[in-house]
Each structure stands twice: as C-alpha cells, then as structure tokens.
Design a protein around this motif. Structure first.
Motif, PDB file in Angstrom:
ATOM      1  N   ASN A   3       0.916  -0.635  -0.078  1.00  0.00           N
ATOM      2  CA  ASN A   3      -0.608   0.020   0.197  1.00  0.00           C
ATOM      3  C   ASN A   3       0.786   1.130   0.100  1.00  0.00           C
ATOM      4  O   ASN A   3       0.693   1.711   1.388  1.00  0.00           O
ATOM      5  CB  ASN A   3      -0.889   0.283   1.058  1.00  0.00           C
ATOM      6  N   MET A   4       1.436   1.250  -1.314  1.00  0.00           N
ATOM      7  CA  MET A   4       2.312   3.011  -1.240  1.00  0.00           C
ATOM      8  C   MET A   4       1.623   4.139  -2.204  1.00  0.00           C
ATOM      9  O   MET A   4       0.957   3.902  -3.214  1.00  0.00           O
ATOM     10  CB  MET A   4       3.181   2.374  -2.124  1.00  0.00           C
ATOM     11  N   SER A   5       2.027   4.735  -1.372  1.00  0.00           N
ATOM     12  CA  SER A   5       1.344   5.736  -2.321  1.00  0.00           C
ATOM     13  C   SER A   5       2.117   6.637  -3.851  1.00  0.00           C
ATOM     14  O   SER A   5       3.743   6.041  -3.991  1.00  0.00           O
ATOM     15  CB  SER A   5       1.056   7.352  -1.709  1.00  0.00           C
ATOM     16  N   ASP A   6       1.677   7.018  -5.067  1.00  0.00           N
ATOM     17  CA  ASP A   6       2.688   7.545  -5.948  1.00  0.00           C
ATOM     18  C   ASP A   6       3.696   8.164  -5.326  1.00  0.00           C
ATOM     19  O   ASP A   6       4.163   8.350  -6.454  1.00  0.00           O
ATOM     20  CB  ASP A   6       1.227   7.560  -6.800  1.00  0.00           C
ATOM     21  N   ASP A   7       3.155   9.147  -4.813  1.00  0.00           N
ATOM     22  CA  ASP A   7       4.222  10.591  -3.902  1.00  0.00           C
ATOM     23  C   ASP A   7       5.333   9.869  -3.378  1.00  0.00           C
ATOM     24  O   ASP A   7       6.513  10.826  -3.208  1.00  0.00           O
ATOM     25  CB  ASP A   7       3.552  11.972  -3.669  1.00  0.00           C
ATOM     26  N   ASP A   8       5.095   8.660  -2.945  1.00  0.00           N
ATOM     27  CA  ASP A   8       6.709   7.868  -2.006  1.00  0.00           C
ATOM     28  C   ASP A   8       7.685   7.775  -2.687  1.00  0.00           C
ATOM     29  O   ASP A   8       8.176   7.387  -3.928  1.00  0.00           O
ATOM     30  CB  ASP A   8       6.319   6.188  -1.536  1.00  0.00           C
ATOM     31  N   TYR A  13       8.928   1.045  -5.825  1.00  0.00           N
ATOM     32  CA  TYR A  13       9.499   0.379  -5.300  1.00  0.00           C
ATOM     33  C   TYR A  13       8.855  -0.767  -4.970  1.00  0.00           C
ATOM     34  O   TYR A  13       7.975   0.557  -4.028  1.00  0.00           O
ATOM     35  CB  TYR A  13      11.096   0.008  -5.009  1.00  0.00           C
ATOM     36  N   ASP A  14       8.446  -1.821  -4.570  1.00  0.00           N
ATOM     37  CA  ASP A  14       7.193  -2.092  -3.811  1.00  0.00           C
ATOM     38  C   ASP A  14       8.059  -2.443  -2.145  1.00  0.00           C
ATOM     39  O   ASP A  14       7.202  -2.760  -1.272  1.00  0.00           O
ATOM     40  CB  ASP A  14       6.671  -3.508  -3.605  1.00  0.00           C
ATOM     41  N   ALA A  15       9.567  -3.138  -1.910  1.00  0.00           N
ATOM     42  CA  ALA A  15      10.103  -3.059  -1.269  1.00  0.00           C
ATOM     43  C   ALA A  15      11.561  -2.692  -1.168  1.00  0.00           C
ATOM     44  O   ALA A  15      12.094  -2.887  -2.814  1.00  0.00           O
ATOM     45  CB  ALA A  15      10.026  -4.616  -0.464  1.00  0.00           C
ATOM     46  N   GLU A  76      14.506   1.814   8.171  1.00  0.00           N
ATOM     47  CA  GLU A  76      13.285   1.487   8.325  1.00  0.00           C
ATOM     48  C   GLU A  76      12.724   2.705   8.988  1.00  0.00           C
ATOM     49  O   GLU A  76      11.693   3.415   8.265  1.00  0.00           O
ATOM     50  CB  GLU A  76      12.780   0.298   9.194  1.00  0.00           C
ATOM     51  N   ALA A  77      13.736   3.461   9.530  1.00  0.00           N
ATOM     52  CA  ALA A  77      13.581   4.810  11.033  1.00  0.00           C
ATOM     53  C   ALA A  77      13.854   6.193   9.575  1.00  0.00           C
ATOM     54  O   ALA A  77      12.419   7.123   9.804  1.00  0.00           O
ATOM     55  CB  ALA A  77      14.074   4.485  12.084  1.00  0.00           C
ATOM     56  N   GLU A  78      14.522   4.952   8.825  1.00  0.00           N
ATOM     57  CA  GLU A  78      14.249   7.067   8.444  1.00  0.00           C
ATOM     58  C   GLU A  78      14.018   7.057   6.990  1.00  0.00           C
ATOM     59  O   GLU A  78      13.795   8.015   6.552  1.00  0.00           O
ATOM     60  CB  GLU A  78      16.320   6.809   7.809  1.00  0.00           C
ATOM     61  N   SER A  84       8.175   8.025   4.428  1.00  0.00           N
ATOM     62  CA  SER A  84       8.176   6.928   2.976  1.00  0.00           C
ATOM     63  C   SER A  84       7.299   5.182   3.286  1.00  0.00           C
ATOM     64  O   SER A  84       7.844   4.983   4.721  1.00  0.00           O
ATOM     65  CB  SER A  84       9.665   6.069   2.856  1.00  0.00           C
ATOM     66  N   THR A  85       6.445   4.768   2.926  1.00  0.00           N
ATOM     67  CA  THR A  85       5.728   3.390   3.896  1.00  0.00           C
ATOM     68  C   THR A  85       6.845   2.309   3.204  1.00  0.00           C
ATOM     69  O   THR A  85       6.089   0.723   3.271  1.00  0.00           O
ATOM     70  CB  THR A  85       4.325   3.152   4.003  1.00  0.00           C
ATOM     71  N   VAL A  86       8.049   2.040   2.768  1.00  0.00           N
ATOM     72  CA  VAL A  86       8.348   0.794   1.544  1.00  0.00           C
ATOM     73  C   VAL A  86       9.103  -0.460   2.565  1.00  0.00           C
ATOM     74  O   VAL A  86       9.653  -0.114   3.783  1.00  0.00           O
ATOM     75  CB  VAL A  86       9.155   0.971   0.608  1.00  0.00           C
TER      76      VAL A  86
END
Length: 372
Positions: A3-8, A13-15, A76-78, A84-86
């Motif tokens: 569930n990643m937005s286009d503006d990420d 990338y998904d992961a 992950e924290a950065e 980013s939600t990746v």
C-alpha cells in the motif's frame, strides 16, 4: 499487497532488500556456514575446523547478523522519517534468512518490484558481482514463482559523501582520544579485506584498466584523512593494509597484511597505530577477530598502543546515504534525470553494472542488475 502512494520517494519499488553475507549465530551453525561459504573450492575439513576457531572465540556467533538487524531498523526509521512506507526486507548469502526465502516471501506479499542494498561498498567480484549472482540463483531456484519479480540494486557507494563522512567522524573521535604528544609517532592504517590480486586486477568495467577495488580504497582513505586534517588539524601518515587473507598460499593476495605492517612499524619506532576498517560496513567477524583480537595481540606483543576506529555501522550519515541511494535508484527507475552524489567527483559506478564488470574468474554465471 503493498500500500504505497505514488508520491512515495521510493516508488515504483514495493520493498527494499538488505542483502548481506550472513554468519552463524550458534556453535553448531559454524561449520555448515563455512561449508556454504567455501562450496566448490575443495577446502579440506581441517581448514574449516581451523577457521571455525575464530567464531568459537566469540561463542560460535558472528556479529554480522546482529549488525544487520540494527541497520535494517535504522533504514526503516529513516524511511519513515522521510514519509516512505516501503518495507525493508533482509536476506543473506550464507545463513538464514536466505535470500531465496526472502524473495519467496516477498512475492507472496505482492512485493514484486524490489531495490537491493548490498552491505559491501566497493567494486570487486566478491563485493558486487557475486551478490548479483546470488540474486540470479535465487530467482532461478524460485522458477515460476519469480517470473514476475523485478529486481534492481543501488550502485557501489564507497565514494558516496555520506559513507566517507561517517568514517571521517568516527576517525576524528578516535584520534581525539590519543595524547597529543604521541601523534608524531602514530600511524594511520586503513584496513580492508584482502582479495586475490587477480580479482583486484579485474575489478571494474571490462573495458577499463582494472584495480578499481584498491583505487576506490585509496581514494576513500585520502578523503577520510583529509577530513581528519580539516576537522581536527591532525595529519597522520596513512596507508592501506589488508586482513583476512585465505585460500591457497600459492595464490597471490593483496598485501601488506595488517599484522606484518604492525611488525614493521614497531621496528621503525612507531608507538601507536590507528586501525580504521574502512573496507567494512560493520564490525563483523573480519573486524572483531582479525583486528580487535589478532592485530591487537600483535601490537601489544610489540608494545604498541592500538586505537581501533568504528565502522560506519548505523552512523546517521551512513544510514541517510543509503536512503539517498535508494531514492536515487527509484528516480532512475522512474526515468527521471539524476545527478548522483560522489565524494571526489570521479569514479562514478552505475547501478546497472557494465559488461564484464568484476568478472567471476572461476566460472561465468548468470547475474542480475547488469548488462551481462
């Protein structure tokens, strides 16, 4: 499904996959791990048992997996800080979690477009192409389960400003602890993993002169030593040395060995050596055994003081640099114009490796993320 937005900033990338060497985490894992590392090289059992003692000095566990867990959490924290939600995944070449299992699980979660960060900064077969071979072997093993996976990687980052800056900050802090009266007889040794001379000779693009592995280390060391002088006013004689030589004694490897050089410096009247392991991303076995144990024992036997500089590890500047590289690669994937950051303005290696780059000198194997 992701569930990643286009503006990420990491779209499309998904992961993210943190890909590393791996290491044992219990005594009964040591020899099986070493067998995987040396597969196909006809290494005798007695040699494996000898190397295993390095791990048993530390309870049968390598620090590398713990270091990778910390780096994964920092990434992950950065990413979260940047919005980013990746997700960040983790896979190893030689120990659990194996990269094949990680990719299988990623596909099951609908993570089909993956960007890889390798825990190796420099260009060489073992530091770059072999990881690309790992990715190819994993997708081959998965077969149809990998047919819709698309895998990219960030470029080699030895001369990224964030990597050199993190190493510089650690060096500045370490040198500050040395009594000023000792500085005139102190030497700075930048340490990296030795590799066969033939591997260094062929490191870099196939149409280039080679020796990129050593060249990158020399450039990085120059920048880090320059940063030390600018930040602290301290200038130390510095050079590149090597550790962790293995393989047949008939095969030439890069020298001098760190222990041999310490012996020579002691004979020259040096009283303090600063060991800066810039060739390593984290304090794994080659650092804690070869430097913190063996090199320190050599120095102490000769009456030298040792100051060991930390590796980049999870230094904020290094973590930020890795995320910058991920964002840079994502922008490339979106066909945007990218101006990569490079600490010395030269020797920029691409994210898609050139033909013949850092070849496998034993056998030609499939590799992802390159033009061959």
């Amino acid at each position: 499904m992701p569930n990643m937005s286009d503006d990420d900033a990491l779209a499309p990338y998904d992961a993210v996959l943190l890909l590393s060497f791996g290491g044992p985490e219990a005594p009964d894992e040591v020899v099986p791990f070493l067998r995987r590392v040396t597969a196909g090289r006809d290494v005798p059992q007695e040699r494996l048992e000898e190397v295993a003692t390095h791990y048993h000095h530390f309870g049968g566990a390598s620090p590398i997996n713990g270091q990778n867990r910390q780096l994964l959490a920092a990434l992950e924290a950065e990413l979260t800080r940047r919005g980013s939600t990746v997700p960040v995944l983790w896979g190893n070449r030689n120990s659990e979690p194996f990269v094949t299992d990680t990719l299988r699980a990623a596909r099951a979660e609908g993570q089909l477009r993956i960007c890889v960060v390798v825990t190796s900064a420099y260009s060489s077969y073992s530091g770059c192409r072999q990881y690309r071979e790992d990715l190819a072997a994993a997708t081959e093993e998965l077969g149809l389960a990998a047919v819709d996976l698309e895998i990219d990687k960030v470029r080699p980052y030895a001369l990224h400003p964030g990597f050199t800056a993190a190493n510089t900050e650690h060096l500045v802090d370490s040198v500050a602890a040395i009594d000023a009266s000792k500085l005139p007889i102190t030497r700075l040794l930048f340490v990296t993993h030795s590799i066969p001379e033939a591997m260094d000779d062929t490191s870099g693009p196939g149409d280039a002169d080679g020796n990129l592995y050593v060249e990158q280390h020399l450039r990085a060391g120059h920048l880090i030593a320059q940063g030390l002088a600018e930040r602290s006013g301290v200038t130390l004689p510095q050079e590149l040395v090597f550790c962790s030589r293995s393989g047949s004694p008939r095969t030439p490897w890069l020298e001098p060995d760190v222990n041999d050089r310490i012996e020579e410096l002691a004979a020259e009247g040096v009283t303090t050596v600063v060991l800066a392991p810039i060739g390593f991303v984290s304090d794994h076995m080659e650092v804690v055994n070869d430097l913190d144990r063996e090199a320190r024992e050599t120095a102490e036997r000769l009456g030298l003081e040792v100051v060991r500089v930390p590796t980049a590890g999870t230094h904020p500047l290094f973590v930020e640099a890795l995320v910058d590289l991920l964002e840079e690669r994502a922008a490339e994937a979106r066909d945007e114009v990218v101006i990569p950051a490079q600490a010395d303005g030269g020797d920029l290696r691409p994210s898609i490796c050139d033909p013949g780059c850092c070849p496998n000198l034993r056998a030609a194997l499939p590799a992802l993320c390159g033009q061959d």
